[in-house]
Write an enzyme that holds these catalytic residues in place. Structure first.
Site, PDB file in Angstrom:
ATOM      1  CE1 TYR A 141      22.383  32.189  16.857  1.00 38.02           C
ATOM      2  CE2 TYR A 141      24.331  31.779  18.116  1.00 38.02           C
ATOM      3  CZ  TYR A 141      23.855  31.980  17.027  1.00 38.02           C
ATOM      4  OH  TYR A 141      24.708  31.595  15.815  1.00 38.02           O
ATOM      5  CE  LYS A 191      11.563  35.847   6.483  1.00 37.50           C
ATOM      6  NZ  LYS A 191      11.343  36.149   5.007  1.00 37.50           N
ATOM      7  CG  ASP A 223      13.957  36.955   2.861  1.00 38.94           C
ATOM      8  OD1 ASP A 223      14.001  38.007   3.387  1.00 38.94           O
ATOM      9  OD2 ASP A 223      12.953  36.365   2.499  1.00 38.94           O
ATOM     10  CG  ASP A 247      25.914  33.260  13.287  1.00 38.23           C
ATOM     11  OD1 ASP A 247      26.989  33.576  13.399  1.00 38.23           O
ATOM     12  OD2 ASP A 247      25.461  32.145  13.107  1.00 38.23           O
ATOM     13  CG  ASP A 251      29.887  33.542   8.914  1.00 39.34           C
ATOM     14  OD1 ASP A 251      30.383  34.050   9.883  1.00 39.34           O
ATOM     15  OD2 ASP A 251      30.099  32.283   8.808  1.00 39.34           O
TER      16      ASP A 251
END
Ligand code: IPM
Ligand code: MG
Length: 367
Positions: A141, A191, A223, A247, A251
Site C-alpha cells: 500500500y 509469499k 494463496d 485486506d 474480507d
C-alpha cells in the site's frame, strides 16, 4: 470519567452506521457512568468537495488530544475517477500513517445464531474465532515508487512491496502477544516462494518464535491460506500478514461470520493491553468497520451497523479501558442476534428482518 472521541462518519453508509454506534455508546455510557465528549470531523469524498482534500488539516488537528477516533467509511462513485488527483481513500491511508496505526486487529467471530447466514457448511463454522492481524502502515500500500506513467511503448504502472526489519518485527510481536492470550497458535502468511520481502518476513518470524516458546508458529503461503481458511476455519487462531494479504483475507473471512457488515476493526500503534489503555504511544487509536461506504445501499436503511457497533466496543475496551461497558455491548449484540433480529445481509437463515435504526435501537436497549 469523560472521554474525548473524534467521530468521522465519512461517506456512503458511514453516517448511518456511525449514528447507531454512537447510540449504543451513549446507552453503555449512561449505564456505566461514563461521558463522551464528541467532536465531528469531515473526511473522504465530502471533504474533497468542501476542502479539495480527503483529510483536511481541520480534521487531522482533531486527533491531537483525542482519546480515540471512531470512523465510518469513505468513497463512492462520485469520486471514483481513476485519473483523479485526490481520492477519498487517500484519507484512510494518511490517517493510518499519521497515527502510526500499524497493527490492524480484525476479529472474526462466528455467532452461533448466524451459522445459517453463512454459505459455508454449519459443521465447519462452530466455534470459529480468528484474529486477523493486518500490517497497516507499510507493504504494498505504501512502498514507493507508486505511479502510472506514459512511455513510448504504452502506459506503465508500478507499486512497490517494501518492508524494513523493524516493521516486520513490530507487527509479528503483536501477533505473538495476542496468540499468547488466546489459543497460542500464530499463522504467519506470506509469499516467501516468490517475494523477497516474504522471505525476510518468514525468516524474522522463525527467529522471533524462539522468544515465544509457548506459541506455536506456522507459516503458510497467502494463496493457500485463502483456501484453507474456508476449508478448515476452526484450525485458525491468530493470523498475521502483509497489508494487502490482510485486506484480502479479512474480507474472505467475513463470509464465515455471515457478512462483511459484521466485522469490526481496531487500528493500533501496539499490542492492546489487557483491561487498559491500549495502542501504546501517545497517538489515539482508530476504530472502523472493515466494510466500505457501500454506495449501492446508501439511504435505504438496510446497512448492518453491527461491524461499527463492535468497532466502538473495541474502542471502549482498548483505548478507554472500559471493559465493563464493552462486555455489555458485546453481550447485547449476541443477545439481539439470538433473539432473531437481522439486517438483510444476515437474514439468509430467516429471522426478524429490521432496518439499520431498529438494529441500533435493540442493541442499545440491551446494554
Ligand atoms: C479496508 C478497506 C480499505 C483498505 C480501502 C477502503 C482503502 O478495504 O479497510 O479493508 O484497502 O485498507
Ligand atoms: Mg478491505
Amino acid at each position: 470519567m469523560k472521554f474525548k472521541i473524534t467521530v468521522l462518519p465519512g461517506d456512503g453508509v458511514g453516517p448511518e452506521v456511525i449514528t447507531e454506534a454512537l447510540k449504543v455508546m451513549d446507552a453503555a455510557g449512561s449505564r456505566h457512568g461514563h461521558e463522551f465528549d464528541l467532536t465531528y470531523g469531515k473526511i473522504g469524498g465530502i471533504a474533497i468537495d468542501e476542502f479539495g482534500t480527503a483529510l483536511p488539516d481541520e480534521t487531522a488537528e482533531m486527533f491531537d488530544g483525542a482519546d480515540a477516533i471512531l470512523f465510518g467509511a469513505v468513497g463512492g462513485p462520485k469520486w471514483d475517477d481513476t485519473r483523479a488527483a485526490v481520492r477519498p481513500e487517500d484519507a484512510i491511508l494518511a490517517m493510518r500513517k499519521n497515527l502510526d496505526a500499524f497493527a490492524n486487529l480484525r476479529p472474526v467471530k462466528v455467532y452461533p445464531s448466524l451459522i445459517n447466514s453463512s454459505p459455508i457448511k454449519p459443521h465447519l463454522l462452530e466455534g470459529v474465532d480468528i484474529m486477523v492481524v493486518r500490517e497497516l502502515t507499510s507493504g504494498l500500500y505504501f512502498g514507493s515508487p507508486k505511479k502510472v506513467w506514459n512511455t513510448s511503448r504504452g502506459r506503465r504502472g508500478v507499486d512497490t512491496l517494501k518492508y524494513t526489519e523493524k516493521e516486520i518485527v513490530r507487527i509479528l510481536r503483536v501477533g505473538f502477544e495476542l496468540a499468547q492470550g488466546r489459543r497460542k497458535l500464530l499463522t504467519s502468511m506470506d509469499k516467501a516462494n516468490v517475494l523477497a520481502s516474504g522471505r525476510l518476513w518468514r525468516e524474522i518470524a522463525t527467529e522471533m518464535a524462539e522468544e515465544y516458546p509457548d506459541v506455536e508458529l506456522e507459516h503458510i503461503y497467502a494463496d493457500n491460506l485463502a483456501m484453507q481458511i474456508i476449508r478448515n476455519p476452526q484450525h485458525y487462531d491468530v493470523i498475521v500478514g502483509e497489508n494487502t494479504f490482510g485486506d484480502i483475507i479479512s474480507d474472505e473471512a467475513a463470509v464465515l461470520a455471515g457478512s462483511l457488515g459484521m466485522l469490526p476493526s481496531a487500528c493500533l500503534a501496539g499490542t492492546p493491553k489487557r483491561g487498559g489503555v491500549g495502542g501504546g504511544g501517545s497517538v489515539p487509536a482508530l476504530y472502523e468497520p472493515i466494510h466500505g461506504s457501500a454506495p449501492d445501499i446508501v439511504g435505504q436503511g438496510i446497512a448492518n451497523p453491527i461491524g461499527t457497533i463492535l468497532s466502538m466496543s473495541m474502542m471502549l475496551r482498548h483505548s478507554l479501558g472500559l471493559d465493563d461497558a464493552a462486555d455489555a455491548v458485546e453481550r447485547s449484540v449476541e443477545g439481539v442476534l439470538d433473539e432473531g433480529y437481522r439486517t438483510p445481509d444476515i437474514a439468509g437463515g430467516g429471522g426478524n428482518v429490521v432496518d439499520t435504526t431498529t438494529m441500533g435501537d435493540v442493541i442499545a436497549g440491551g446494554v
